[in-house]
Design a protein around this motif. Structure first.
Motif, PDB file in Angstrom:
ATOM      1  N   ALA A  18       0.952  -1.012  -0.064  1.00 34.88           N
ATOM      2  CA  ALA A  18      -0.080   0.114  -0.014  1.00 34.88           C
ATOM      3  C   ALA A  18       0.966   1.133   0.039  1.00 34.88           C
ATOM      4  CB  ALA A  18      -0.898   0.056   1.145  1.00 34.88           C
ATOM      5  N   ASP A  19       1.926   1.348   0.768  1.00 34.05           N
ATOM      6  CA  ASP A  19       2.888   2.549   0.750  1.00 34.05           C
ATOM      7  C   ASP A  19       3.522   2.512  -0.585  1.00 34.05           C
ATOM      8  OD1 ASP A  19       2.388   3.327   3.447  1.00 34.05           O
ATOM      9  OD2 ASP A  19       3.427   1.517   4.071  1.00 34.05           O
ATOM     10  N   THR A  20       3.684   1.240  -1.292  1.00 31.85           N
ATOM     11  CA  THR A  20       4.517   1.532  -2.611  1.00 31.85           C
ATOM     12  C   THR A  20       3.677   1.967  -3.903  1.00 31.85           C
ATOM     13  OG1 THR A  20       5.729  -0.342  -1.882  1.00 31.85           O
ATOM     14  CG2 THR A  20       5.731   0.104  -4.254  1.00 31.85           C
ATOM     15  N   PHE A  21       2.325   1.171  -3.637  1.00 37.45           N
ATOM     16  CA  PHE A  21       1.513   1.669  -4.957  1.00 37.45           C
ATOM     17  C   PHE A  21       0.156   2.496  -4.401  1.00 37.45           C
ATOM     18  CE2 PHE A  21       2.544  -2.832  -5.539  1.00 37.45           C
ATOM     19  CZ  PHE A  21       3.448  -2.756  -6.733  1.00 37.45           C
ATOM     20  N   GLY A  22       0.214   3.358  -4.101  1.00 34.25           N
ATOM     21  CA  GLY A  22      -0.546   4.383  -3.509  1.00 34.25           C
ATOM     22  C   GLY A  22       0.326   5.244  -2.629  1.00 34.25           C
ATOM     23  N   VAL A 285      11.383  -6.503  -4.503  1.00 35.56           N
ATOM     24  CA  VAL A 285      11.338  -5.085  -4.941  1.00 35.56           C
ATOM     25  C   VAL A 285      10.128  -4.749  -5.786  1.00 35.56           C
ATOM     26  CG1 VAL A 285      12.769  -3.515  -6.194  1.00 35.56           C
ATOM     27  CG2 VAL A 285      14.114  -5.060  -4.471  1.00 35.56           C
ATOM     28  N   ALA A 286       9.510  -3.754  -5.512  1.00 34.77           N
ATOM     29  CA  ALA A 286       8.227  -3.311  -6.288  1.00 34.77           C
ATOM     30  C   ALA A 286       8.387  -2.513  -7.229  1.00 34.77           C
ATOM     31  CB  ALA A 286       7.191  -3.016  -5.166  1.00 34.77           C
ATOM     32  N   ARG A 287       8.045  -2.619  -8.354  1.00 31.52           N
ATOM     33  CA  ARG A 287       8.091  -1.709  -9.574  1.00 31.52           C
ATOM     34  C   ARG A 287       6.878  -1.784 -10.407  1.00 31.52           C
ATOM     35  NH1 ARG A 287      13.613  -3.462 -10.126  1.00 31.52           N
ATOM     36  NH2 ARG A 287      12.901  -4.903 -11.832  1.00 31.52           N
ATOM     37  N   GLY A 288       6.295  -0.602 -10.630  1.00 29.55           N
ATOM     38  CA  GLY A 288       5.222  -0.677 -11.493  1.00 29.55           C
ATOM     39  C   GLY A 288       3.765  -1.363 -10.727  1.00 29.55           C
ATOM     40  N   SER A 289       3.225  -2.379 -11.381  1.00 28.13           N
ATOM     41  CA  SER A 289       2.148  -3.292 -10.816  1.00 28.13           C
ATOM     42  C   SER A 289       2.786  -4.386 -10.015  1.00 28.13           C
ATOM     43  CB  SER A 289       1.239  -3.420 -11.630  1.00 28.13           C
ATOM     44  OG  SER A 289       1.634  -4.187 -12.622  1.00 28.13           O
ATOM     45  N   THR A 307      14.105 -13.566  -9.990  1.00 31.26           N
ATOM     46  CA  THR A 307      12.825 -13.783 -10.755  1.00 31.26           C
ATOM     47  C   THR A 307      12.534 -12.745 -11.703  1.00 31.26           C
ATOM     48  OG1 THR A 307      11.435 -12.426  -9.277  1.00 31.26           O
ATOM     49  CG2 THR A 307      11.702 -14.846  -8.828  1.00 31.26           C
ATOM     50  N   SER A 308      11.763 -13.094 -12.779  1.00 31.12           N
ATOM     51  CA  SER A 308      11.524 -12.318 -14.017  1.00 31.12           C
ATOM     52  C   SER A 308      10.141 -12.499 -14.511  1.00 31.12           C
ATOM     53  CB  SER A 308      12.819 -12.075 -14.892  1.00 31.12           C
ATOM     54  OG  SER A 308      12.316 -11.266 -16.007  1.00 31.12           O
ATOM     55  N   SER A 309       9.132 -12.238 -14.082  1.00 35.63           N
ATOM     56  CA  SER A 309       7.775 -12.805 -14.325  1.00 35.63           C
ATOM     57  C   SER A 309       6.896 -11.727 -14.895  1.00 35.63           C
ATOM     58  CB  SER A 309       7.290 -13.219 -12.952  1.00 35.63           C
ATOM     59  OG  SER A 309       7.313 -12.342 -11.989  1.00 35.63           O
ATOM     60  N   GLY A 310       7.261 -10.693 -15.578  1.00 31.85           N
ATOM     61  CA  GLY A 310       6.404  -9.668 -16.597  1.00 31.85           C
ATOM     62  C   GLY A 310       5.477  -9.086 -15.750  1.00 31.85           C
ATOM     63  N   GLY A 311       5.599  -8.664 -14.614  1.00 28.46           N
ATOM     64  CA  GLY A 311       4.468  -7.630 -13.922  1.00 28.46           C
ATOM     65  C   GLY A 311       3.968  -8.482 -12.888  1.00 28.46           C
ATOM     66  N   ALA A 312       4.059  -9.743 -12.492  1.00 30.93           N
ATOM     67  CA  ALA A 312       3.607 -10.557 -11.467  1.00 30.93           C
ATOM     68  C   ALA A 312       4.008 -10.019  -9.988  1.00 30.93           C
ATOM     69  CB  ALA A 312       3.815 -12.069 -11.563  1.00 30.93           C
ATOM     70  N   ILE A 313       3.304 -10.258  -9.001  1.00 40.09           N
ATOM     71  CA  ILE A 313       3.769 -10.028  -7.695  1.00 40.09           C
ATOM     72  C   ILE A 313       4.373 -11.090  -6.995  1.00 40.09           C
ATOM     73  CG2 ILE A 313       2.956  -9.247  -5.257  1.00 40.09           C
ATOM     74  CD1 ILE A 313       0.957  -7.707  -6.710  1.00 40.09           C
TER      75      ILE A 313
END
Length: 457
Positions: A18-22, A285-289, A307-313
């Motif tokens: 929540a602190d990352t994305f908002g 590490v969070a980036r984008g979504s 990991t490199s999973s194309g936008g997955a969390i």
């Protein structure tokens, strides 16, 4: 992102996304001087020596943990005398009773060879004799007896500062646990956690530490902190801090009270997790979504993307005890589930296939189980499964149960149990891996995100 019963990750990870994305106590190594527990002359303030006719080769009572769960072991614990002796007796009794594996029978003071006849009549399998003497420096004498054979199993005398009396009680408890059940105990350990105060919507969250039974509570930080992780070999805790404009991972040294930044990331770091040798930390590490997992060498600061999973969390990583594999949570398959990969990041395979969404994951230090949380039908569950994904079973449920962490011998999980509503609370509970003997750990404030220390750090 809000944290609701429809979220696939735990409240603790949701808070970060929540602190990352908002009074400062003695460190474990300063007390024990880095020595072994049962040796002749430990430096640093505590001496443990064989006492009396130590039957070093005497077999322990042949009782398994499974037997003890079915029928707790009756053990006689007498008073160790007035003052500190009585305090040691109380803590030792609580340690053994709280496992659910021992039935403590109180008795009057006894520092010599017991009269076994009445103990046998009581149905006792084991008995303790001992005494505490001294004031500034105390000597605690302890013997463990097999009542059925009338033989001494263990005999040790401890000499230390009176301030360490509680640790002596825990150490004696660990000796009894190991000699009676054949595996190491976990009483002489601590739990790092987040101490929570203020409103449920805007809590104050500070890094804290306590003994595994809730004693010696101590707040370590004044800034907003989240998601701590105990180093498995050093007296350190890594944690996520929101004390500055940029969230950072810090490493706090409990012996010195100093802390330092792990490093900067191209994105926002989430909860850290140590490797078994204590030399590497995995950081989501969070980036984008989405978020990816990175391995950080503590000594050099070198980072390696796993990991490199194309936008997955990808969150909640945990190493296997041998350091060769990592279990983690990911929604890469369309719904949040548990996955396993090699420590280098290759060979990813899905682990969980049950109904609902999976959250936290943690590998047992024994290597035999993986603890997890799951959300299904609005119900939070805490469970364990085998490392191949089989044998999944739920141990407890609740409004929210999250953040599982194993004790060093893998027999008990600590976790956070939350209640709902405006007056809801967050408390740390412990539970046996069979789902047996759940109990709350007392804390002066709300508590969440527990992380269990290794033994004798």
């Amino acid at each position: 992102m809000s944290s609701t019963h429809d979220s696939f990750i735990s409240d603790r990870q949701a808070e970060a996304l929540a602190d990352t994305f908002g009074p400062q106590g003695l460190g474990r190594r300063s007390v024990l001087g880095g020595g072994v527990l049962l040796g002749a002359g430990l430096a640093g303030g505590l001496t443990a020596t064989p006492w009396g006719a130590l039957a070093a080769d005497a077999p322990a009572a042949e009782i398994t943990v499974d037997q003890a769960r079915t029928a707790p072991i009756p053990i006689v614990i007498p008073s160790f005398g007035p003052g500190i002796g009585e305090q040691i007796t109380g803590v030792l009794t609580d340690d053994l009773t709280n496992t659910g594996l021992f039935k403590v029978i109180p008795a009057s003071s006894n520092s010599g060879t017991p009269d076994f006849a009445p103990y046998k009549a009581m149905g006792a399998h084991a008995a303790v004799s001992g005494a505490a003497s001294g004031s500034g420096t105390v000597r605690v004498e302890f013997r463990l007896w097999d009542v059925l054979t009338s033989q001494q199993i263990q005999g040790t005398a401890y000499t230390t500062s009176a301030a360490n009396w509680r640790r002596i009680a825990h150490i004696i408890g660990d000796v009894i646990y190991q000699r009676m059940l054949g595996e190491k105990g976990y009483f002489d350990t601590r739990v790092g956690f987040i101490s929570r105060s203020g409103s449920i919507h805007s809590p104050r969250m500070r890094l804290a530490v306590m003994d595994q039974d809730g004693a010696n509570y101590r707040v370590l930080s004044s800034s907003q902190t989240k998601l701590p992780s105990f180093n498995p070999v050093r007296d350190q805790i890594a944690f996520l801090s929101y004390g500055t404009a940029v969230p950072r991972i810090y490493i706090f040294d409990l012996a010195s009270g100093r802390q330092h930044i792990l490093g900067d990331f191209n994105g926002v770091p989430l909860g850290p997790h140590y490797s078994p040798d204590g030399n590497t930390i995995i950081v989501p590490v969070a980036r984008g979504s989405g978020s990816e997992l990175y391995a950080v060498n503590i000594a050099t600061g070198a980072k390696r993307q796993l990991t490199s999973s194309g936008g997955a969390i990808n969150v909640s990583p945990s190493f296997s005890p041998d350091g060769s594999q990592i279990v983690f949570n990911s929604d890469r398959g369309g719904s949040p589930a548990l996955y396993i990969m090699s420590a280098s990041g290759g060979g990813v395979r899905r682990l969980s296939y049950g109904q609902g969404n999976y959250g936290d994951s943690v590998w047992s230090p024994r290597g035999d189980l993986i603890g997890f949380t799951r959300i299904s039908g609005g119900q939070f569950s805490l469970g364990v499964m085998n490392p191949d994904g089989t044998g999944e079973r739920i141990m407890t449920q609740g409004y929210t149960v999250e953040s599982p962490t194993f004790c060093p011998n893998g027999r008990v999980l600590a976790f956070c149990r939350r209640t709902g509503g405006e007056n809801g609370s967050a408390r740390i509970h412990t539970i046996d891996i069979t789902g047996f003997h759940e109990r709350a750990v007392p804390t002066p404030e709300g508590a969440s995100s527990p992380t269990w220390s290794p033994l004798n750090v």
